[in-house]
Design an enzyme around this catalytic site. Sequence first.
Site, PDB file in Angstrom:
ATOM      1  N   HIS A  78       2.511  -5.871   5.352  1.00  0.00           N
ATOM      2  CA  HIS A  78       1.156  -5.723   5.116  1.00  0.00           C
ATOM      3  C   HIS A  78       0.241  -4.358   4.522  1.00  0.00           C
ATOM      4  O   HIS A  78      -0.827  -4.283   4.228  1.00  0.00           O
ATOM      5  CB  HIS A  78       0.456  -7.386   4.227  1.00  0.00           C
ATOM      6  CG  HIS A  78       1.611  -7.751   4.230  1.00  0.00           C
ATOM      7  ND1 HIS A  78       0.521  -9.228   4.187  1.00  0.00           N
ATOM      8  CD2 HIS A  78       1.924  -8.223   3.728  1.00  0.00           C
ATOM      9  CE1 HIS A  78       1.808  -9.637   4.021  1.00  0.00           C
ATOM     10  NE2 HIS A  78       2.974  -9.412   3.465  1.00  0.00           N
ATOM     11  N   CYS A 123      -9.259  12.640  -0.168  1.00  0.00           N
ATOM     12  CA  CYS A 123      -7.961  13.503   0.586  1.00  0.00           C
ATOM     13  C   CYS A 123      -8.768  15.516   0.325  1.00  0.00           C
ATOM     14  O   CYS A 123      -9.083  15.403  -0.392  1.00  0.00           O
ATOM     15  CB  CYS A 123      -6.316  13.982  -0.289  1.00  0.00           C
ATOM     16  SG  CYS A 123      -4.944  14.179   1.085  1.00  0.00           S
TER      17      CYS A 123
HETATM   18 ZN   LIG Z   1      -3.836  13.929  -0.385  1.00  0.00          ZN
END
Ligand SMILES: [Zn+2]
Length: 258
Positions: free
Chosen positions: A126, A159
């Site tokens: 998971h 990110c």
């Molecule tokens: Zn990214």
Amino acid sequence: MTLSPESLERVERLGRLLEESAFTVVLTGAGISTASGIPDFRTPGTGLWEKADPAKVAALDAFREDARGFWRFYSQRLSRLGNVEPNPAHVALACLERGGRIHGLITQNIDRLHSKAGSGEVAEVHGSIDRAECLACGDDYPYDRVMDDLSAGIEVPCCDCGEALKPGVTLFGEDLPPDALRTAVGWARSAELLIVAGSSLRVWPVAGLPEMTLNAGGRLAVLNAEATPYDAEAVLVERSPLEDFLPVVAERLGCSQA
Ligand SMILES: [Zn+2]
């Protein structure tokens, strides 16, 4: 807690089963981490999940539609899970692996406690909180970077490409990590002995793994507080707490806790 004479007898039997098996796999679920203070979210009235429906909040749709709302909830979960420590059951399994008695460990848990305890061959079916990933470019980042962002007041860890990061945990509505799943299936099919520890075997596809072991001629031992659908087919069923039972098994096989 002291084990009952019946449980001590089952320690002996499991010890013999482990000695006889050339390839032993352990499958763990939420029950192994409750002694570390992590409630099973399927148990009603426990902690963080009390007011939230996990199928709604920890869902891929929720993340995609409202990353800020998702992270408001998930940041609490991550910081709690990041601060827990392995208990004697995790430690015993790591000892048994070092002693050559356990060859693979499949876990439904995302809490990293097996790795923290020193287990090396772990398939996290998971996912895990250990990484966070970018669904846009595929980069991933370690837990600490995400926590640093959150404690610096960043509401949505991102990110470097600018997209919101998603915890490396399988969300509702999301496929299981294919590599971990492939490893788990391979291990289940090769296992001479599969020990289920702290899973009620009700969540698919993990619930199908014992069937694969049995079909391939392997044996099954179930260590779980509650009944599972496989109890009748198991050569051993034990109900006592894992943190009491497993350390005695490890000790019986001469695995040191150090
Ligand atoms: Zn990214």
